[in-house]
Design a protein around this motif. Structure first.
Motif, PDB file in Angstrom:
ATOM      1  N   ASP A   7      16.887  -2.342 -37.928  1.00  0.00           N
ATOM      2  CA  ASP A   7      17.077  -3.398 -38.915  1.00  0.00           C
ATOM      3  C   ASP A   7      17.480  -2.771 -40.250  1.00  0.00           C
ATOM      4  O   ASP A   7      16.655  -2.237 -40.980  1.00  0.00           O
ATOM      5  N   SER A   8      18.784  -2.797 -40.542  1.00  0.00           N
ATOM      6  CA  SER A   8      19.332  -2.262 -41.802  1.00  0.00           C
ATOM      7  C   SER A   8      18.911  -0.811 -42.031  1.00  0.00           C
ATOM      8  O   SER A   8      18.513  -0.421 -43.137  1.00  0.00           O
ATOM      9  N   ILE A   9      19.013   0.001 -40.979  1.00  0.00           N
ATOM     10  CA  ILE A   9      18.619   1.406 -41.067  1.00  0.00           C
ATOM     11  C   ILE A   9      19.624   2.188 -41.922  1.00  0.00           C
ATOM     12  O   ILE A   9      20.833   2.108 -41.729  1.00  0.00           O
ATOM     13  N   THR A  10      19.082   2.943 -42.876  1.00  0.00           N
ATOM     14  CA  THR A  10      19.905   3.741 -43.787  1.00  0.00           C
ATOM     15  C   THR A  10      19.319   5.140 -43.891  1.00  0.00           C
ATOM     16  O   THR A  10      18.101   5.314 -43.902  1.00  0.00           O
ATOM     17  N   ASP A  25      23.035   1.105 -43.584  1.00  0.00           N
ATOM     18  CA  ASP A  25      22.697  -0.293 -43.299  1.00  0.00           C
ATOM     19  C   ASP A  25      23.080  -0.715 -41.871  1.00  0.00           C
ATOM     20  O   ASP A  25      23.736  -1.737 -41.663  1.00  0.00           O
ATOM     21  N   ALA A  26      22.666   0.061 -40.889  1.00  0.00           N
ATOM     22  CA  ALA A  26      23.005  -0.215 -39.488  1.00  0.00           C
ATOM     23  C   ALA A  26      21.941  -1.104 -38.840  1.00  0.00           C
ATOM     24  O   ALA A  26      20.752  -0.799 -38.899  1.00  0.00           O
ATOM     25  N   SER A  27      22.390  -2.193 -38.229  1.00  0.00           N
ATOM     26  CA  SER A  27      21.478  -3.113 -37.539  1.00  0.00           C
ATOM     27  C   SER A  27      21.949  -3.310 -36.097  1.00  0.00           C
ATOM     28  O   SER A  27      23.092  -3.715 -35.862  1.00  0.00           O
ATOM     29  N   ILE A  28      21.076  -2.998 -35.146  1.00  0.00           N
ATOM     30  CA  ILE A  28      21.380  -3.171 -33.726  1.00  0.00           C
ATOM     31  C   ILE A  28      20.109  -3.639 -33.022  1.00  0.00           C
ATOM     32  O   ILE A  28      19.043  -3.042 -33.203  1.00  0.00           O
ATOM     33  N   ASP A  29      20.216  -4.675 -32.215  1.00  0.00           N
ATOM     34  CA  ASP A  29      19.117  -5.113 -31.356  1.00  0.00           C
ATOM     35  C   ASP A  29      19.445  -4.694 -29.922  1.00  0.00           C
ATOM     36  O   ASP A  29      20.454  -5.120 -29.364  1.00  0.00           O
ATOM     37  N   ILE A  30      18.579  -3.859 -29.347  1.00  0.00           N
ATOM     38  CA  ILE A  30      18.812  -3.317 -28.008  1.00  0.00           C
ATOM     39  C   ILE A  30      17.796  -3.940 -27.066  1.00  0.00           C
ATOM     40  O   ILE A  30      16.580  -3.851 -27.286  1.00  0.00           O
TER      41      ILE A  30
END
Length: 379
Positions: A7-10, A25-30
């Motif tokens: 969730d909005s990883i920076t 600001d990387a967001s991915i749901d796995i």
């Protein structure tokens, strides 16, 4: 098994007082049991992202969740993950059996019998029962890779993390291991994040792929969606081999002009073009070589170079009035009778053409694809 949520990883690094943004600001749901591939060019942030998931890098901003647990500050050993490295990371003085059992002995309360049972089960799965008493120096690259995978399997983690695990293998063994890894992940049904710069691995192995560039997540999609409906020009150029051809063009009425092209567009396509400054994209596989010009979408060209690949050939084509060495590629049947210096006609079907905003790179119009109605190009 578990879901994994970024969730909005920076991630920021400090370089003598200068802030370097490695992941922005990387967001991915796995999903639980999903095989997600992180792919992109060298230095794009994919390994840094994996290391943040593993707990080997701190997270500057954002939240990381495994299942319903927030794990930003959790130590790697407490995250219930298992990681397979590019280098295999086997202990050279230990046998295969000792390498596979060592982590369980150090980090779990399992009995010796339970550890032995897990090791036996994992070696059965990987087909390396006869290697248990050998040391890494006595193993081939493929065998060492199987041991490294087996060591991860015995952990029975919620999440597998794999950092370019096949890059040290030769081409034939790499193709074999791709198939084995897919089968293994399907059998174990464990959530997996796999990092590679090899788009063949990404396209053939992932349930979905996440494409990064310069630390920024460009698109998350199935492999076919990324290929047929790229979110932007970077994804279009990165996914696919040979790479998509691009022409800088300007919209003039019902025609796009530039890069040696004078290409008419239909009303339906014209309606999708929200700017006059465009890039026209066409994949080499979608270009046909024909005998004669029959419409405005047929272009007279000269063959510059032919690369025969056996069942197919990459044909480098030059347009009139373009700079020397400026070519585009058609990928054709290997039996097509074409040689350097030939004058031929390249047909560019409108249904296969992509258009991008030249300023932003955003996709304005993608080729016709059956999955278009279900594709969300947003992140």
């Amino acid at each position: 098994m578990a879901t994994l949520e970024l969730d909005s990883i920076t991630k920021h690094f400090d370089d003598d007082g200068k802030t370097i943004v490695a992941v922005d600001d990387a967001s991915i749901d796995i999903d639980d049991g999903e095989f997600l591939v992180l792919v992109g060019p060298s230095g794009c942030g994919k390994s840094t992202t994996l290391r943040m998931i593993a707990g080997l890098e701190t997270i500057t901003n954002g939240e990381l969740r495994i299942g319903d647990r927030r794990v930003n500050e959790a130590k790697p050993r407490d995250r219930d993950i298992a990681m397979v490295f590019q280098s295999y990371a086997l202990y050279p003085h230990m046998t295969v059996r000792e390498n596979m059992s060592f982590g369980l002995e150090e980090s779990t309360d399992l009995s010796n019998d339970e550890i032995a049972e897990r090791v036996e089960s994992a070696t059965d799965t990987m087909g390396i029962n006869d290697l248990l008493d050998r040391k890494p120096s006595e193993l081939s690259g493929g065998q060492q890779q199987r041991v490294a995978l087996g060591r991860a399997i015995v952990r029975e983690p919620e999440v597998f993390l794999m950092d370019e695990p096949l890059s040290n293998l030769d081409a034939k063994l790499r193709a074999q291991m791709r198939t084995e890894l897919q089968r293994l992940q399907e059998d174990l049904d464990t959530t997996t994040v796999y990092v590679t710069h090899d788009q063949t691995e990404a396209m053939t192995m992932g349930d979905r792929i996440a494409i990064l560039n310069d630390g920024v997540l460009q698109q998350v999609a199935t492999p076919l969606e990324a290929y047929h409906t790229p979110a932007n020009q970077f994804v279009a150029g990165f996914i696919g081999e040979p790479s998509m051809n691009f022409f800088d063009v300007d919209l003039e009425g019902e025609t796009v002009v530039g890069g040696g092209l004078d290409y008419p567009v239909s009303g339906d396509v014209r309606a999708t073009l929200t700017t006059d400054s465009l890039v026209l994209g066409i994949r080499p596989q979608d270009i046909e070589l024909v005998d004669a010009v029959e419409s405005g979408r047929d272009v007279a060209v000269t063959v510059d170079v032919v690369e025969p690949m056996g069942d197919e050939s990459n044909v480098y084509l030059s347009l009139p009035d373009t700079r020397e060495g400026e070519t585009f590629i058609a990928n054709v049947d290997g039996r097509t009778p074409v040689e350097a210096g030939d004058d031929v006609v390249a047909r560019i079907p409108e249904e296969a053409v992509h258009f991008f905003d030249r300023q932003t790179g955003e996709a304005l119009r993608n080729r016709e694809f059956e999955g278009d109605a279900d594709v969300d190009l947003s992140l």
